[in-house]
Enzyme design. Structure first.
Site, short mmCIF file in Angstrom:
data_model
loop_
_atom_site.label_atom_id
_atom_site.label_comp_id
_atom_site.label_asym_id
_atom_site.label_seq_id
_atom_site.Cartn_x
_atom_site.Cartn_y
_atom_site.Cartn_z
N TYR A 1 7.60 2.39 -7.16
CA TYR A 1 6.97 1.08 -7.25
C TYR A 1 6.58 0.75 -8.69
CZ TYR A 1 6.76 1.65 -2.18
OH TYR A 1 7.08 1.86 -0.87
N GLU B 1 0.87 -1.18 0.00
CA GLU B 1 0.00 0.00 0.00
C GLU B 1 0.90 1.22 0.00
OE1 GLU B 1 -2.21 -3.32 1.67
OE2 GLU B 1 -0.51 -2.32 2.61
N ASN C 1 2.09 10.40 -1.53
CA ASN C 1 3.50 10.04 -1.67
C ASN C 1 3.78 9.62 -3.12
OD1 ASN C 1 6.13 9.24 -1.34
ND2 ASN C 1 5.74 7.87 0.38
#
Length: 156
Positions: A122, A110, A115
């Site tokens: 990711y 998560e 952010n």
């Protein structure tokens, strides 16, 4: 313009004596940090807990949970002084290797919508958004959703 070289780093298993330094890094990085007890519980539970050291100092850490063919990145952090050097990507790739070695076929995590730098990191290693968890994180103005991301690990 010359490329910035990543400093020499070492990834090693987190030890109980690392907890004060890891907790201080966490507290400096987040408005709602994990407590030292949470890190200790992760070690006690046998979760893969790793630190990334630069010149002998802890520059970051990552914690996984692995079970039933899946892994979950529980926490990943690089200290402010070490950001922008590729260390987050290096540590994340190491965590993915550890997930593979422990038999995981997919990895979840998560991330806060607030952010975007982490979300881009990711995505850069292959994670895709698969959903949202409403009101998942505490926030200064109440609660914040979590973006749920997943990565399918290919057999290598």
């Amino acid at each position: 313009m010359a490329a910035v070289a990543r400093p020499q780093s070492q990834v090693r298993a987190m030890r109980r004596e690392d907890l004060p330094e890891v907790s201080a890094l966490e507290a400096a990085s987040y408005d709602f940090p994990w407590t030292p007890g949470i890190f200790g519980d992760c070690l006690k539970a046998g979760h893969p807990c790793w630190v990334l050291c630069v010149d002998g100092l802890i520059a970051g850490y990552g914690i996984l949970s692995v079970a039933a063919g899946e892994a979950h990145v529980l926490n990943l952090c690089i200290g402010e002084a070490y950001r922008g050097m590729g260390l987050g990507r290096h540590l994340l790739r190491r965590l993915l290797d550890i997930a593979r070695w422990n038999g995981a076929e997919r990895v979840f995590l998560e991330v806060r919508p607030s952010n975007p730098i982490a979300k881009v990191l990711y995505e850069s290693v292959g994670f895709n958004e698969i959903g949202r968890r409403p009101n998942y994180y505490p926030a200064k103005q109440g609660r914040e959703d979590a973006i749920v991301m997943a990565l399918e690990l290919l057999a290598s």
